[in-house]
Design a protein around this motif. Structure first.
Motif, mmCIF file in Angstrom:
data_model
loop_
_atom_site.group_PDB
_atom_site.id
_atom_site.type_symbol
_atom_site.label_atom_id
_atom_site.label_comp_id
_atom_site.label_asym_id
_atom_site.label_seq_id
_atom_site.Cartn_x
_atom_site.Cartn_y
_atom_site.Cartn_z
ATOM 1 N N UNK A 215 -9.514 62.416 -69.253
ATOM 2 C CA UNK A 215 -10.951 62.168 -69.201
ATOM 3 C C UNK A 215 -11.458 61.447 -67.955
ATOM 4 N N UNK A 216 -10.598 60.723 -67.270
ATOM 5 C CA UNK A 216 -11.062 59.847 -66.181
ATOM 6 C C UNK A 216 -10.539 60.233 -64.801
ATOM 7 N N UNK A 217 -9.324 60.763 -64.761
ATOM 8 C CA UNK A 217 -8.665 61.017 -63.477
ATOM 9 C C UNK A 217 -9.407 62.020 -62.612
ATOM 10 N N UNK A 218 -10.137 62.948 -63.226
ATOM 11 C CA UNK A 218 -10.861 63.949 -62.441
ATOM 12 C C UNK A 218 -11.812 63.277 -61.442
ATOM 13 N N UNK A 219 -12.359 62.140 -61.801
ATOM 14 C CA UNK A 219 -13.249 61.405 -60.891
ATOM 15 C C UNK A 219 -12.559 60.187 -60.265
#
Length: 124
Positions: free
Chosen positions: A44-48
């Motif tokens: 959920x977070x690593x993409x950004x």
């Protein structure tokens, strides 16, 4: 820990894969809860925020940074950010959108993971 606050982005721009903003030392072992948090973070977070919360040039700030130490951004700040998004105030990446499909339990485990990364990098 060095950080970049001069990178501009707006929430209307597509997220691009950029270079890590900070170097993150990853502990050899993580607690069981941090391992669960890493799975949720990666989903959920690593993409950004990049691998190991190192931030991504042109996308989002590093969470392994003194700005996000527990005394300044407690667990509630992470919960509110995931649920409601955040208006840009420390960095120039634009506003953070809400994180779809993440539960309070997910965020709690994500925070555990981020805190263990922070401690491994001298942020307490």
């Amino acid at each position: 820990m060095p950080g970049r606050d001069d990178v501009s982005s707006t929430s209307d721009e597509p997220v691009s894969t950029g270079a890590a903003i900070v170097a993150v030392a990853v502990p050899e072992t993580l607690s069981a809860n941090a391992e669960i948090g890493k799975l949720a973070y990666d989903a959920k977070c690593a993409v950004c925020h990049g691998a190991d919360a190192a931030g991504q040039d042109g996308a989002a700030p590093p969470l392994v940074h003194k700005i996000y130490e527990p005394s300044h951004h407690g667990e509630a700040a992470f919960l509110l950010a995931a649920k409601n998004g955040v208006r840009a105030h420390h960095w120039r990446f634009g506003n953070m959108p809400t994180v779809e499909g993440v539960t309070d339990g997910d965020v709690k485990m994500i925070v555990t993971y981020v805190r263990e990364l922070q401690r491994a990098n001298g942020i307490n």
